[in-house]
Scaffold this active site. Structure first.
Site, mmCIF file in Angstrom:
data_model
loop_
_atom_site.group_PDB
_atom_site.id
_atom_site.type_symbol
_atom_site.label_atom_id
_atom_site.label_comp_id
_atom_site.label_asym_id
_atom_site.label_seq_id
_atom_site.Cartn_x
_atom_site.Cartn_y
_atom_site.Cartn_z
ATOM 1 N N SER A 204 110.401 61.224 -88.507
ATOM 2 C CA SER A 204 108.975 61.727 -88.306
ATOM 3 C C SER A 204 108.127 62.509 -89.175
ATOM 4 O O SER A 204 107.851 61.899 -90.346
ATOM 5 C CB SER A 204 109.378 62.695 -87.030
ATOM 6 O OG SER A 204 108.151 63.142 -86.425
ATOM 7 N N ARG B 77 111.414 81.306 -84.547
ATOM 8 C CA ARG B 77 109.740 81.054 -84.634
ATOM 9 C C ARG B 77 109.651 82.324 -83.750
ATOM 10 O O ARG B 77 110.070 82.453 -82.506
ATOM 11 C CB ARG B 77 109.696 79.823 -84.216
ATOM 12 C CG ARG B 77 110.140 78.657 -84.799
ATOM 13 C CD ARG B 77 109.382 77.383 -84.791
ATOM 14 N NE ARG B 77 110.175 76.173 -85.290
ATOM 15 C CZ ARG B 77 110.461 75.991 -86.469
ATOM 16 N NH1 ARG B 77 110.044 76.794 -87.527
ATOM 17 N NH2 ARG B 77 110.977 74.830 -86.692
ATOM 18 N N SER C 2 114.714 78.056 -83.429
ATOM 19 C CA SER C 2 114.414 76.760 -83.848
ATOM 20 C C SER C 2 115.503 75.666 -83.121
ATOM 21 O O SER C 2 116.778 75.823 -83.384
ATOM 22 C CB SER C 2 114.095 76.532 -85.111
ATOM 23 O OG SER C 2 113.939 75.083 -85.420
ATOM 24 N N ALA D 281 101.695 71.452 -77.922
ATOM 25 C CA ALA D 281 100.598 71.736 -78.713
ATOM 26 C C ALA D 281 100.524 71.222 -80.027
ATOM 27 O O ALA D 281 99.387 71.003 -80.489
ATOM 28 C CB ALA D 281 100.536 73.487 -78.842
HETATM 29 C C1 16G Z 1 111.422 68.444 -82.176
HETATM 30 C C2 16G Z 1 110.759 67.743 -80.746
HETATM 31 C C3 16G Z 1 109.511 68.478 -80.636
HETATM 32 C C4 16G Z 1 109.648 69.844 -80.670
HETATM 33 C C5 16G Z 1 110.195 70.304 -82.238
HETATM 34 C C6 16G Z 1 110.312 71.747 -82.057
HETATM 35 C C7 16G Z 1 111.359 65.716 -79.713
HETATM 36 C C8 16G Z 1 111.303 64.410 -79.822
HETATM 37 N N1 16G Z 1 110.671 66.255 -80.794
HETATM 38 O O1 16G Z 1 110.785 67.754 -83.162
HETATM 39 O O2 16G Z 1 109.033 67.838 -79.506
HETATM 40 O O3 16G Z 1 108.159 70.385 -80.756
HETATM 41 O O4 16G Z 1 111.288 69.842 -82.128
HETATM 42 O O5 16G Z 1 111.037 72.258 -83.235
HETATM 43 O O6 16G Z 1 111.873 66.348 -78.712
HETATM 44 P P1 16G Z 1 111.550 73.634 -83.469
HETATM 45 O O7 16G Z 1 112.717 73.652 -82.267
HETATM 46 O O8 16G Z 1 112.149 73.739 -84.777
HETATM 47 O O9 16G Z 1 110.481 74.659 -83.314
HETATM 48 MG MG MG Z 2 107.141 62.382 -84.753
#
Ligand code: 16G
Ligand code: MG
Length: 543
Positions: free
Chosen positions: A68, A515, A508, A382
């Site tokens: 991604s 976070r 996270s 968001a």
């Molecule tokens: C992943 C999630 C995304 C989320 C992000 C949060 C999927 C496909 N992707 O990329 O939706 O916003 O994690 O990241 O579910 P964090 O847990 O590091 O804040």
């Molecule tokens: Mg993506």
């Protein structure tokens, strides 16, 4: 399928053990890390997909190889269920289990144990459909997957380079082909044709005005969007798209100083090429499942339309169509957000649009699941990932309902077309972008009109390094911490001192950090609150 074949194939794909008793986990984005570590992991994900396909009567399981918005050196691997949604949560433990087996022999034994436990008939046929983004490491990882499918007599269709939402689309198409619920033609061209046809039907003779510049993060979205544009008749639709940051030949520029994640986290436009005041822009992320719109307001400068804005735009348009079509008594529209949604957007949806809002933990699978509870479920994070789900009942109602006036017929036809335009499997930046263009064209809105619907509360996101992020456990859809004990009281005391304020902390799911999010009436209050809560988290988090 025999043990020796699996062991022999696995020997070519070692897993690098993690130090200090740590293990790999199937997280919100599947397995994602430096691509050098992914060979054996991808092989094992292939084994799991072979099992899952057979468990689901030979339906095809999707596997997407992508990291991604992460840097070019990373990659990832993620499993897609037959209807195009994320891998069922109960199976994540099996993925984690297989990937962490300490030897090839234990791996093969674990594979057969899972099959036995779940009563999977290994003699029945199994199928995998796979795609990858433009990262060069994806080519060898695809081979790991192919080796796993060969070792387990599982057929595999390698669609090569795709956006993540295209792979989700194709997975659903393959599994519904020739049935009454067929989702579309099983080909990449089928995807473009479906989007283009629905886009024209949605516009209903209206035209997109002004040009749109699309920053593709130098990822797979670039070539795929250009492919789509070959199918779109701009003389009919008015869509005038300029594609920028579409260099996929230099892997190192992927997601570098551009893309949806850059725009959202830096809260500014990509430096190159530079948007001119008044221009309409949007950015996709590296695998084209996130979307950010923005423009440079000639008076006040950069203004961003994030997932919350896109959700409110979609919800207000669909709610209006419902009223015109006389459906507001029959079907329920709802909006799903996470704790990161700006409080002003939530208030706007509840008070102004008069629609229910549900809050879920971060991660697409949670939002998607909650959105299924509505006839029309609008969900967006968001960060720009989201879509609008139309239930079968809703689609049937649009088709069956006898229109009482030309306006009603128009609304019903537009709703049906929207259901085809908007990717029903997962958030899809390209499909969402067409949806935004349709809505702006229908409403006759400029970006300024869209911007003034509500004013965001100033907010700040802070990343906090902690000794052990697992100490931080949340409740109430991540809006509160249950552990460490006592921390939530301290946060509450802190928040109380600010006007219109809200703050929360969570571990996270994608990196080893916490976070902290804070919003308040003014920029300085939001910043101060975020820093104070970050200090509390640091204090509880160990060295
Ligand atoms: C992943 C999630 C995304 C989320 C992000 C949060 C999927 C496909 N992707 O990329 O939706 O916003 O994690 O990241 O579910 P964090 O847990 O590091 O804040
Ligand atoms: Mg993506």
């Amino acid at each position: 399928m025999d043990r020796e074949t699996i062991v022999a194939a696995s020997r070519k794909h070692d897993v690098v053990p993690l130090e200090g008793g740590k293990y790999y986990t199937y997280g919100t984005a599947g397995f994602r890390m430096n691509s050098d570590l992914l060979d054996g992991i991808t092989f094992r994900v292939g084994l799991l997909s072979a099992l899952r396909s057979r468990k689901l009567n030979g339906q095809a399981i999707g596997v997407m190889i992508t990291a991604s918005h992460n840097p070019a050196k990373d990659n990832g691997v993620k499993i897609v269920d037959p209807m195009g949604d994320m891998l069922e949560q109960e199976w994540e433990v099996f993925a984690t289990g297989l990937v962490n087996c300490p030897s090839h022999e234990v791996l093969a034994d674990t594979f057969f144990k899972i099959a036995e436990k779940l009563k999977i008939d290994l003699k029945s046929p199994g199928k995998i459909v796979a795609g990858r983004d433009t990262r060069p490491s994806g080519i060898t990882l695809m081979q790991s997957l192919i080796d796993a499918s060969n070792a387990t007599n599982t057929s595999i269709v390698d669609f090569k380079v795709l956006t993540t939402p295209q792979l989700h689309y194709l997975t659903r198409c393959i599994n519904t082909e020739g049935t009454p619920s067929s989702y579309g033609e099983v080909s990449e061209v089928g995807y473009y044709k479906k989007l283009n046809d629905a886009f024209q039907r949605c516009l209903r003779g209206k035209r997109v005005t002004g040009s749109l510049t699309v920053d593709c993060a130098n990822g797979v979205g670039g070539p795929k969007l250009k492919e789509l544009l070959k199918h779109v008749d701009s003389s009919k639709t008015g869509l005038d798209c300029k594609v920028v940051n579409d260099d996929v030949l230099r892997p190192e520029v992927l997601n570098l100083d551009c893309g949806a994640d850059y725009v959202k986290t830096r809260q500014r436009a990509p430096p190159n090429p530079k948007p001119q005041p008044g221009d309409r822009w949007c950015s996709l992320d590296g695998d084209a499942d996130r979307l950010m719109y923005y423009w440079i307001d000639p008076e006040s400068g950069f203004f961003m339309f994030d997932g919350d804005r896109i959700a409110t735009l979609a919800a207000s348009f669909i709610a209006d169509l419902f009223r015109t079509a006389g459906l507001d008594e029959d079907l329920r529209i709802g909006v799903v957000q996470t704790a990161y949604a700006n409080g002003a957007s939530t208030k706007y949806i509840e008070k102004h649009l008069q629609l229910p809002v549900v809050c879920t933990p971060t991660g697409v699978k949670h939002l998607h699941h909650a959105a299924c509870a509505f006839d029309i479920g609008v969900y967006f994070e968001a960060n720009g990932h989201g879509t609008v789900l139309f239930s079968t009942e809703a689609m049937q109602t649009f088709a069956k309902k006898e229109p009482q006036s030309p306006a009603q017929k128009d609304a019903l036809d537009t709703l049906r077309a929207l259901g085809d335009l908007i990717n029903q499997t997962v958030g899809d930046a390209i499909s969402d972008m067409l949806m935004v263009e349709v809505i702006l064209a229908h409403k006759g809105w400029s970006l300024r009109d869209w911007a003034v619907t509500y004013s965001d509360l100033p907010n700040r996101l802070v990343r906090v390094e902690v000794g052990n992020k697992d100490l931080f456990q949340t409740t109430d859809a991540e809006r509160k911490l249950s552990h460490p004990v006592g921390i939530q009281d301290e946060i509450d005391q802190c928040v109380k001192k600010y006007t219109n304020a809200r703050s929360f902390a969570r571990a996270s799911g994608t990196e080893n950090a916490c976070r902290v999010y804070a919003e308040a009436q003014s920029r300085s209050e939001a910043d101060e609150l975020a820093n104070k809560v970050a200090a509390i988290v640091k204090n509880y988090g160990g060295a």
